[in-house]
Design a protein around this motif. Structure first.
Motif, PDB file in Angstrom:
ATOM      1  N   PHE A  32     -38.606  13.693 -43.905  1.00 35.93           N
ATOM      2  CA  PHE A  32     -38.464  12.132 -43.868  1.00 35.93           C
ATOM      3  C   PHE A  32     -38.637  11.598 -45.179  1.00 35.93           C
ATOM      4  O   PHE A  32     -37.853  10.490 -45.703  1.00 35.93           O
ATOM      5  CB  PHE A  32     -39.650  11.538 -43.102  1.00 35.93           C
ATOM      6  N   LEU A  33     -38.981  12.352 -46.296  1.00 36.86           N
ATOM      7  CA  LEU A  33     -39.092  11.724 -47.759  1.00 36.86           C
ATOM      8  C   LEU A  33     -37.558  11.968 -48.088  1.00 36.86           C
ATOM      9  O   LEU A  33     -37.283  10.987 -48.862  1.00 36.86           O
ATOM     10  CB  LEU A  33     -40.011  12.636 -48.453  1.00 36.86           C
ATOM     11  N   MET A  34     -36.870  13.013 -47.838  1.00 37.28           N
ATOM     12  CA  MET A  34     -35.491  13.086 -48.290  1.00 37.28           C
ATOM     13  C   MET A  34     -34.838  12.074 -47.707  1.00 37.28           C
ATOM     14  O   MET A  34     -33.680  11.531 -48.264  1.00 37.28           O
ATOM     15  CB  MET A  34     -35.060  14.417 -47.955  1.00 37.28           C
ATOM     16  N   ALA A  38     -32.499   8.991 -49.378  1.00 32.85           N
ATOM     17  CA  ALA A  38     -31.251   8.655 -49.291  1.00 32.85           C
ATOM     18  C   ALA A  38     -31.256   7.066 -48.797  1.00 32.85           C
ATOM     19  O   ALA A  38     -30.141   6.373 -49.191  1.00 32.85           O
ATOM     20  CB  ALA A  38     -30.590   9.431 -48.190  1.00 32.85           C
ATOM     21  N   ALA A  39     -32.050   6.703 -47.981  1.00 29.85           N
ATOM     22  CA  ALA A  39     -32.120   5.258 -47.785  1.00 29.85           C
ATOM     23  C   ALA A  39     -32.427   4.363 -48.777  1.00 29.85           C
ATOM     24  O   ALA A  39     -31.557   3.092 -48.788  1.00 29.85           O
ATOM     25  CB  ALA A  39     -33.065   5.062 -46.823  1.00 29.85           C
ATOM     26  N   LEU A  40     -32.997   4.670 -49.925  1.00 34.15           N
ATOM     27  CA  LEU A  40     -33.197   3.906 -51.274  1.00 34.15           C
ATOM     28  C   LEU A  40     -31.737   3.986 -52.020  1.00 34.15           C
ATOM     29  O   LEU A  40     -31.322   2.880 -52.608  1.00 34.15           O
ATOM     30  CB  LEU A  40     -34.161   4.616 -52.075  1.00 34.15           C
ATOM     31  N   LEU A  41     -31.085   5.070 -51.820  1.00 35.51           N
ATOM     32  CA  LEU A  41     -29.774   5.133 -52.378  1.00 35.51           C
ATOM     33  C   LEU A  41     -29.020   4.152 -51.809  1.00 35.51           C
ATOM     34  O   LEU A  41     -28.037   3.122 -52.567  1.00 35.51           O
ATOM     35  CB  LEU A  41     -29.209   6.513 -52.464  1.00 35.51           C
ATOM     36  N   ALA A  42     -28.790   4.137 -50.404  1.00 35.88           N
ATOM     37  CA  ALA A  42     -28.128   3.118 -49.516  1.00 35.88           C
ATOM     38  C   ALA A  42     -28.601   1.809 -49.911  1.00 35.88           C
ATOM     39  O   ALA A  42     -27.644   0.834 -49.912  1.00 35.88           O
ATOM     40  CB  ALA A  42     -28.211   3.421 -48.184  1.00 35.88           C
ATOM     41  N   PHE A  43     -29.765   1.547 -49.917  1.00 38.85           N
ATOM     42  CA  PHE A  43     -30.145   0.186 -50.399  1.00 38.85           C
ATOM     43  C   PHE A  43     -29.548  -0.243 -51.594  1.00 38.85           C
ATOM     44  O   PHE A  43     -29.067  -1.488 -51.973  1.00 38.85           O
ATOM     45  CB  PHE A  43     -31.710   0.063 -50.560  1.00 38.85           C
ATOM     46  N   GLY A  44     -29.544   0.652 -52.717  1.00 34.47           N
ATOM     47  CA  GLY A  44     -29.018   0.352 -54.048  1.00 34.47           C
ATOM     48  C   GLY A  44     -27.557   0.032 -53.898  1.00 34.47           C
ATOM     49  O   GLY A  44     -26.990  -0.758 -54.463  1.00 34.47           O
ATOM     50  N   SER A  51     -19.490  -2.814 -47.987  1.00 30.63           N
ATOM     51  CA  SER A  51     -19.133  -2.032 -46.783  1.00 30.63           C
ATOM     52  C   SER A  51     -20.342  -1.293 -46.350  1.00 30.63           C
ATOM     53  O   SER A  51     -21.000  -0.342 -46.909  1.00 30.63           O
ATOM     54  CB  SER A  51     -18.114  -1.058 -47.295  1.00 30.63           C
ATOM     55  N   PHE A  52     -20.729  -1.696 -45.038  1.00 30.99           N
ATOM     56  CA  PHE A  52     -21.960  -0.890 -44.430  1.00 30.99           C
ATOM     57  C   PHE A  52     -21.521   0.335 -43.877  1.00 30.99           C
ATOM     58  O   PHE A  52     -22.118   1.490 -43.861  1.00 30.99           O
ATOM     59  CB  PHE A  52     -22.315  -1.826 -43.105  1.00 30.99           C
ATOM     60  N   VAL A  53     -20.314   0.611 -43.687  1.00 33.23           N
ATOM     61  CA  VAL A  53     -19.832   1.996 -43.542  1.00 33.23           C
ATOM     62  C   VAL A  53     -19.977   2.924 -44.653  1.00 33.23           C
ATOM     63  O   VAL A  53     -20.395   3.865 -44.393  1.00 33.23           O
ATOM     64  CB  VAL A  53     -18.252   2.123 -43.057  1.00 33.23           C
ATOM     65  N   LEU A  54     -19.720   2.540 -45.675  1.00 34.38           N
ATOM     66  CA  LEU A  54     -19.568   3.252 -47.136  1.00 34.38           C
ATOM     67  C   LEU A  54     -21.189   3.316 -47.162  1.00 34.38           C
ATOM     68  O   LEU A  54     -21.587   4.719 -47.670  1.00 34.38           O
ATOM     69  CB  LEU A  54     -19.127   2.499 -48.125  1.00 34.38           C
ATOM     70  N   GLN A  55     -22.056   2.453 -46.931  1.00 35.27           N
ATOM     71  CA  GLN A  55     -23.519   2.631 -47.181  1.00 35.27           C
ATOM     72  C   GLN A  55     -24.101   3.784 -46.138  1.00 35.27           C
ATOM     73  O   GLN A  55     -24.898   4.694 -46.557  1.00 35.27           O
ATOM     74  CB  GLN A  55     -24.218   1.477 -46.958  1.00 35.27           C
ATOM     75  N   VAL A  56     -23.559   3.741 -44.834  1.00 33.93           N
ATOM     76  CA  VAL A  56     -24.115   4.762 -43.754  1.00 33.93           C
ATOM     77  C   VAL A  56     -23.413   6.056 -44.348  1.00 33.93           C
ATOM     78  O   VAL A  56     -24.158   7.198 -44.075  1.00 33.93           O
ATOM     79  CB  VAL A  56     -23.710   4.421 -42.440  1.00 33.93           C
ATOM     80  N   VAL A  57     -22.297   6.387 -44.859  1.00 37.81           N
ATOM     81  CA  VAL A  57     -21.563   7.644 -45.211  1.00 37.81           C
ATOM     82  C   VAL A  57     -22.539   8.045 -46.284  1.00 37.81           C
ATOM     83  O   VAL A  57     -22.812   9.300 -46.301  1.00 37.81           O
ATOM     84  CB  VAL A  57     -20.361   7.460 -45.387  1.00 37.81           C
ATOM     85  N   ALA A  58     -22.967   7.150 -47.303  1.00 34.79           N
ATOM     86  CA  ALA A  58     -23.695   7.639 -48.505  1.00 34.79           C
ATOM     87  C   ALA A  58     -24.965   8.084 -48.028  1.00 34.79           C
ATOM     88  O   ALA A  58     -25.462   9.222 -48.562  1.00 34.79           O
ATOM     89  CB  ALA A  58     -23.706   6.427 -49.269  1.00 34.79           C
ATOM     90  N   PHE A  59     -25.482   7.547 -46.939  1.00 33.26           N
ATOM     91  CA  PHE A  59     -26.979   7.806 -46.661  1.00 33.26           C
ATOM     92  C   PHE A  59     -26.752   9.102 -45.889  1.00 33.26           C
ATOM     93  O   PHE A  59     -27.678  10.006 -46.227  1.00 33.26           O
ATOM     94  CB  PHE A  59     -27.713   6.606 -45.576  1.00 33.26           C
ATOM     95  N   ALA A  60     -25.865   9.403 -45.098  1.00 34.02           N
ATOM     96  CA  ALA A  60     -25.693  10.609 -44.236  1.00 34.02           C
ATOM     97  C   ALA A  60     -25.556  11.824 -45.376  1.00 34.02           C
ATOM     98  O   ALA A  60     -26.264  12.951 -45.195  1.00 34.02           O
ATOM     99  CB  ALA A  60     -24.686  10.405 -43.436  1.00 34.02           C
ATOM    100  N   THR A  62     -26.107  11.927 -48.629  1.00 33.99           N
ATOM    101  CA  THR A  62     -27.309  12.174 -49.377  1.00 33.99           C
ATOM    102  C   THR A  62     -28.398  13.075 -48.510  1.00 33.99           C
ATOM    103  O   THR A  62     -28.985  13.809 -48.912  1.00 33.99           O
ATOM    104  CB  THR A  62     -27.733  10.671 -49.767  1.00 33.99           C
ATOM    105  N   SER A  63     -28.611  12.390 -47.432  1.00 31.40           N
ATOM    106  CA  SER A  63     -29.851  12.816 -46.641  1.00 31.40           C
ATOM    107  C   SER A  63     -29.315  14.481 -46.336  1.00 31.40           C
ATOM    108  O   SER A  63     -30.202  15.472 -46.477  1.00 31.40           O
ATOM    109  CB  SER A  63     -29.967  12.404 -45.093  1.00 31.40           C
TER     110      SER A  63
END
Length: 163
Positions: A32-34, A38-44, A51-60, A62-63
């Protein structure tokens, strides 16, 4: 609902970081730390793009990368720094103890690390009060003990028996 999420994606990701970090504190497995990282990256990223879709893809992405590339290295490093460290009741196994009340295969009392423990004889052989024993195993709050062998003729303690 989706409009609000698109407008306040930063809040969603901030909540995700906090929740994932809290879950990591409970599990201590780095998984969950990882995901929190990734959620911190999506926050930035939410401050850079709408684009929320881009944020979700970046989160996924990166995770997955963090979980499969960074987490194994972190776990190996953690395990290397604390190899075979016994904790809790595991650290008591093999320690000497003194019999306070006669110990049988049904029960008794020993002093272990300055505390009184309920005990049972692992060999079935009764141990009289005042004798020395060693902890073979721990079952719940009961120490399973065996007689401690007498010292060798040259003064060295005898090796511990194994069962």
């Amino acid at each position: 609902m989706w409009e609000w999420l698109a407008e306040n994606a930063w809040l969603f990701w901030l909540i995700a970081v906090v929740v994932l970090a809290a879950v990591e504190l409970l599990t201590l497995d780095f998984l969950f730390l990882m995901m929190a990282t990734a959620a911190l990256l999506a926050f930035g990223l939410s401050w850079v793009t709408d684009s929320f879709v881009l944020q979700v893809v970046a989160f996924a992405v990166t995770s997955v990368l963090l979980i499969f590339l960074v987490r194994p290295v972190a776990l190996r490093r953690l395990n290397r720094s604390t190899p075979d460290t016994a904790s809790n009741t595991d650290r008591l196994i093999g320690l000497p103890c003194q019999v306070l009340e006669a110990v049988t295969d049904r029960g008794g009392l020993v002093r272990l690390e300055g505390e009184s423990w309920s005990a049972r004889s692992v060999t079935g052989e009764p141990l009289p009060a005042g004798s020395d024993a060693w902890v073979h195993d721990i079952e719940g709050a009961t120490a399973l003990v065996a007689p401690y062998p007498a010292a060798a003729a040259d003064g060295r303690p005898a090796p511990r028996p194994s069962y």
